[in-house]
Design a protein around this motif. Structure first.
Motif, PDB file in Angstrom:
ATOM      1  N   VAL A   1       0.848  -1.202   0.000  1.00 27.55           N
ATOM      2  CA  VAL A   1       0.000   0.000   0.000  1.00 27.55           C
ATOM      3  C   VAL A   1       0.877   1.244   0.000  1.00 27.55           C
ATOM      4  CG1 VAL A   1      -1.647   1.338   1.382  1.00 27.55           C
ATOM      5  CG2 VAL A   1      -1.996  -1.113   1.067  1.00 27.55           C
ATOM      6  N   GLY A   2       1.923   1.234   0.816  1.00 27.55           N
ATOM      7  CA  GLY A   2       2.868   2.355   0.841  1.00 27.55           C
ATOM      8  C   GLY A   2       3.592   2.502  -0.476  1.00 27.55           C
ATOM      9  N   ALA A   3       3.965   1.366  -1.088  1.00 24.54           N
ATOM     10  CA  ALA A   3       4.653   1.413  -2.387  1.00 24.54           C
ATOM     11  C   ALA A   3       3.749   2.015  -3.456  1.00 24.54           C
ATOM     12  CB  ALA A   3       5.105   0.017  -2.792  1.00 24.54           C
ATOM     13  N   LEU A   4       2.499   1.629  -3.480  1.00 25.36           N
ATOM     14  CA  LEU A   4       1.555   2.163  -4.467  1.00 25.36           C
ATOM     15  C   LEU A   4       1.313   3.656  -4.247  1.00 25.36           C
ATOM     16  CD1 LEU A   4      -0.370   1.590  -6.805  1.00 25.36           C
ATOM     17  CD2 LEU A   4      -2.125   1.039  -5.124  1.00 25.36           C
ATOM     18  N   ALA A   5       1.106   4.048  -3.007  1.00 24.75           N
ATOM     19  CA  ALA A   5       0.893   5.471  -2.711  1.00 24.75           C
ATOM     20  C   ALA A   5       2.128   6.295  -3.057  1.00 24.75           C
ATOM     21  CB  ALA A   5       0.524   5.649  -1.235  1.00 24.75           C
ATOM     22  N   GLY A   6       3.302   5.770  -2.760  1.00 20.45           N
ATOM     23  CA  GLY A   6       4.541   6.482  -3.081  1.00 20.45           C
ATOM     24  C   GLY A   6       4.760   6.606  -4.575  1.00 20.45           C
ATOM     25  N   ALA A   7       4.454   5.538  -5.325  1.00 19.29           N
ATOM     26  CA  ALA A   7       4.617   5.582  -6.780  1.00 19.29           C
ATOM     27  C   ALA A   7       3.670   6.595  -7.404  1.00 19.29           C
ATOM     28  CB  ALA A   7       4.375   4.197  -7.368  1.00 19.29           C
TER      29      ALA A   7
END
Length: 177
Positions: free
Chosen positions: A153-159
């Protein structure tokens, strides 16, 4: 100072990382403003790069950068080459390509995944599953699914943040004083 003692070490690490990111962004934004008023900043353009030149009479000229001299800038448009005098140029912007979007998305994804992992594991910091060895020597912490869920979830939000909100469109290279 009392409020900082309430944070877990993982929470404090997240705050330090976010503070560093924001201060670096502010500093880089200030540097680009100082550079954009210098005609020499146009030397960073490469031939064939798409640029947008706005003249003092508020006309836009979009084309591919050809060359630069002390007297003006030359660009190639569909109707041919056009040289605009330096005294007539108000602003020059360059088109930000896909490579910057990809780079920013990857950086955002790495930061987001790290933040998700740290936040997901922070409730377990200092807890032990067994009586011997370091914290995670005896297997995964209880309810490790929180970290497993927050990392992507953090990776998607960061991307999304890195790729969509930064450096899209045109970047100003020069602005007359």
């Amino acid at each position: 100072m009392e409020s900082l003692r309430r944070f877990s070490p993982a929470g404090f690490l997240v705050l330090v990382i976010l503070g560093g990111c924001f201060s670096a962004g502010i500093a880089s934004g200030q540097d680009s403003k100082k550079q954009s008023s210098s005609w020499d900043s146009l030397k960073s353009l490469t031939p064939g790069q798409e640029i947008l030149v706005v003249t003092n009479d508020v006309k836009s000229h979009k084309g591919k950068f050809e060359s630069l001299s002390d007297s003006g800038i030359t660009l190639r448009q569909a109707k041919g080459e056009q040289t605009l005098a330096r005294k007539d140029v108000f602003r020059v912007s360059q088109k930000i390509g896909q490579d910057h979007l990809t780079r920013n998305a990857l950086i955002g994804m790495a930061v987001g995944a790290t933040a998700g992992l740290v936040v997901g594991l922070s409730p377990y910091y200092g807890q032990r599953n067994c009586t011997l060895g370091p914290d995670f020597a005896c297997g995964n912490p209880p309810n490790a699914h929180l970290a497993e869920a927050l990392t992507p979830v953090g990776a998607l939000a960061g991307a999304e943040t890195g790729g969509l909100l930064t450096s899209r469109g045109w970047h100003e290279v020069y602005r007359a004083r």
